[in-house]
Scaffold this motif. Structure first.
Motif, short mmCIF file in Angstrom:
data_model
loop_
_atom_site.label_atom_id
_atom_site.label_comp_id
_atom_site.label_asym_id
_atom_site.label_seq_id
_atom_site.Cartn_x
_atom_site.Cartn_y
_atom_site.Cartn_z
N VAL A 256 4.42 23.70 44.00
CA VAL A 256 4.88 23.19 42.70
C VAL A 256 6.36 23.52 42.50
CG1 VAL A 256 4.62 23.43 40.20
CG2 VAL A 256 2.60 23.23 41.66
N SER A 257 6.77 24.71 42.91
CA SER A 257 8.17 25.10 42.76
C SER A 257 9.07 24.21 43.61
CB SER A 257 8.35 26.56 43.16
OG SER A 257 7.61 27.42 42.31
N TRP A 258 8.65 23.91 44.82
CA TRP A 258 9.45 23.03 45.68
C TRP A 258 9.54 21.63 45.07
CZ3 TRP A 258 7.47 18.68 48.38
CH2 TRP A 258 8.43 18.03 49.17
N LEU A 259 8.44 21.11 44.57
CA LEU A 259 8.44 19.76 43.98
C LEU A 259 9.39 19.69 42.79
CD1 LEU A 259 4.61 18.96 44.12
CD2 LEU A 259 6.42 17.87 45.48
N ILE A 260 9.35 20.69 41.93
CA ILE A 260 10.22 20.69 40.76
C ILE A 260 11.66 21.00 41.17
CG2 ILE A 260 10.68 21.75 38.51
CD1 ILE A 260 7.68 22.31 38.29
N GLY A 261 11.83 21.93 42.11
CA GLY A 261 13.16 22.32 42.53
C GLY A 261 13.95 21.19 43.15
N GLN A 262 13.30 20.39 44.01
CA GLN A 262 14.04 19.29 44.62
C GLN A 262 14.44 18.27 43.56
OE1 GLN A 262 12.98 15.88 45.08
NE2 GLN A 262 11.15 16.25 43.83
N HIS A 263 13.62 18.12 42.52
CA HIS A 263 13.97 17.21 41.42
C HIS A 263 15.28 17.65 40.75
CE1 HIS A 263 14.00 15.28 37.50
NE2 HIS A 263 13.96 16.48 36.94
N TYR A 264 15.38 18.96 40.44
CA TYR A 264 16.58 19.43 39.77
C TYR A 264 17.79 19.39 40.70
CZ TYR A 264 14.31 20.94 35.48
OH TYR A 264 13.66 20.96 34.27
N ALA A 265 17.58 19.64 41.98
CA ALA A 265 18.70 19.57 42.92
C ALA A 265 19.25 18.15 43.01
CB ALA A 265 18.26 20.06 44.30
#
Length: 384
Positions: A256-265
């Protein structure tokens, strides 16, 4: 500075405690004793070098004055690649989540605070004073801040106070401090347990998403929606390291952190192609770099990089934080001196500048951090 601008002005955040030992993953309820995590130190230096490439060759601004022209002209082939170096920030935040969970586990609140303060401030104070002194020299083209603002910078609270920064990169320290505060209050103070850490990760993820939807500046400041996924992802990876790879909840935290993190990046770094922009970053490459950062920390967490156990990696980890503090602003001065003063070619100036900044980082570590860190730590927590 907006979140997108901060991402674009990427710099590595504060270095956590040097990670050379940690518990092995628990397999079937048994710990196999301590193991070296030198690969994580090496990964930190790699992230720092990514950001240095960005600051010195992958963006415009003051560094263009130092080069005497745009870095895109100095490095026509490499500059588009250097522009992705700001993603070293995200990799650093993942590493920080891992290491802070490791170092905070089993510590008292006082010991945790002593560890963080003694790790962050000695080299930071030295860098503030050094850069202020260099910028005050009459032959240096960059202006030093007024004394009052320099003194305020020593607190590391200049950003929320609205004071100009001596170090452009120190916005990441403000993000780190907020993460430390959240982790200390929610995990260290009541005592770290697996359940409490999982609840912290889940609660922070949901609260950060709600803060994003609320558009409330105070909530954004406290919960850091754009940075939270990377810290939380690192915590999830530490749970995998501590309890083993067969932990579906820890994997869910990481995913979940990777999915959200790539969105913000992507949201912070992508823009439509424009002839006036310094660089154009591909969405696919942004996602790939973020994914690689998670994957490399996961490889360390799961013991896949135990073969990378070279002693020089510990030294590399020790140099990362002071290098991060000085490389940008003093890099401007050195690039200008070598490129426009000595007339060296660009592809010689860049590695020489990085090498000199690493040498200065060693001096700061040897003569500032090593003697002052234990003194400051004992003054806060005399029981150590």
């Amino acid at each position: 500075m907006t979140a997108a601008a901060q991402l674009t002005a990427g710099a590595p955040p504060a270095a956590p405690d040097l990670v050379t030992t940690a518990p092995q993953p628990v397999i079937r309820g048994r710990s196999r004793g301590p193991s070296r995590l030198r690969a994580l130190d090496g990964l930190r230096l790699l992230a720092a070098l990514m950001v240095a490439a960005y600051h010195l060759g992958g963006r415009g601004g003051e560094i263009a004055q130092a080069w005497g022209g745009s870095p895109a002209q100095q490095f026509p082939t490499a500059a588009p690649l250097f522009a992705y170096g700001c993603l070293g920030v995200q990799i650093f935040f993942v590493i920080s989540g891992f290491v802070i969970c490791l170092s905070g586990w089993g510590r008292t609140l006082r010991a945790f605070i002593a560890s963080r303060v003694s790790r962050l401030y000695p080299a930071y104070w030295a860098a503030i004073l050094l850069i202020t002194a260099v910028f005050a020299l009459p032959w240096v083209a960059y202006k030093a801040l007024p004394p009052s603002e320099v003194l305020t910078n020593l607190t590391m609270l200049q950003q929320p106070l609205g004071v100009d920064r001596v170090l452009g990169v120190c916005w990441t320290l403000w993000a780190e401090m907020r993460f430390y505060a959240l982790f200390a209050l929610c995990v260290v103070l009541p005592g770290a347990t697996r359940g409490r850490v999982v609840l912290f990760c889940a609660g922070w993820t949901l609260a950060a998403a709600l803060a994003q939807a609320a558009h409330e500046p105070f909530l954004d400041t406290v919960l850091m929606p754009e940075y939270a996924p990377f810290f939380i992802g690192g915590i999830g990876l530490y749970l995998l390291h501590r309890y083993g790879a067969h932990d579906p909840i820890a994997w869910a935290i990481v995913l979940v952190s990777w999915l959200i993190g790539q969105h913000y990046a992507v949201a912070g770094l992508w823009h439509a192609p424009s002839a006036t922009a310094f660089s154009y970053r591909s969405t696919a490459v942004i996602i790939a770099v973020v994914t690689l950062g998670f994957a490399l920390v996961a490889a360390v967490a799961l013991g896949k990089l135990q073969w990378a156990n070279w002693r020089w990696l510990t030294v590399a980890g020790a140099l990362t934080y002071p290098f991060y503090l000085v490389h940008e602003h003093l890099g401007w001065v050195v690039v200008r001196a070598l490129q426009q003063g000595a007339g060296l070619p660009s592809y010689a100036t860049l590695p020489l500048t990085v090498g000199l900044m690493l040498l200065l980082a060693w001096v700061l570590h040897r003569f500032i951090e090593r003697p002052l860190t234990p003194v400051l730590k004992r003054s806060i927590d005399p029981r150590r």
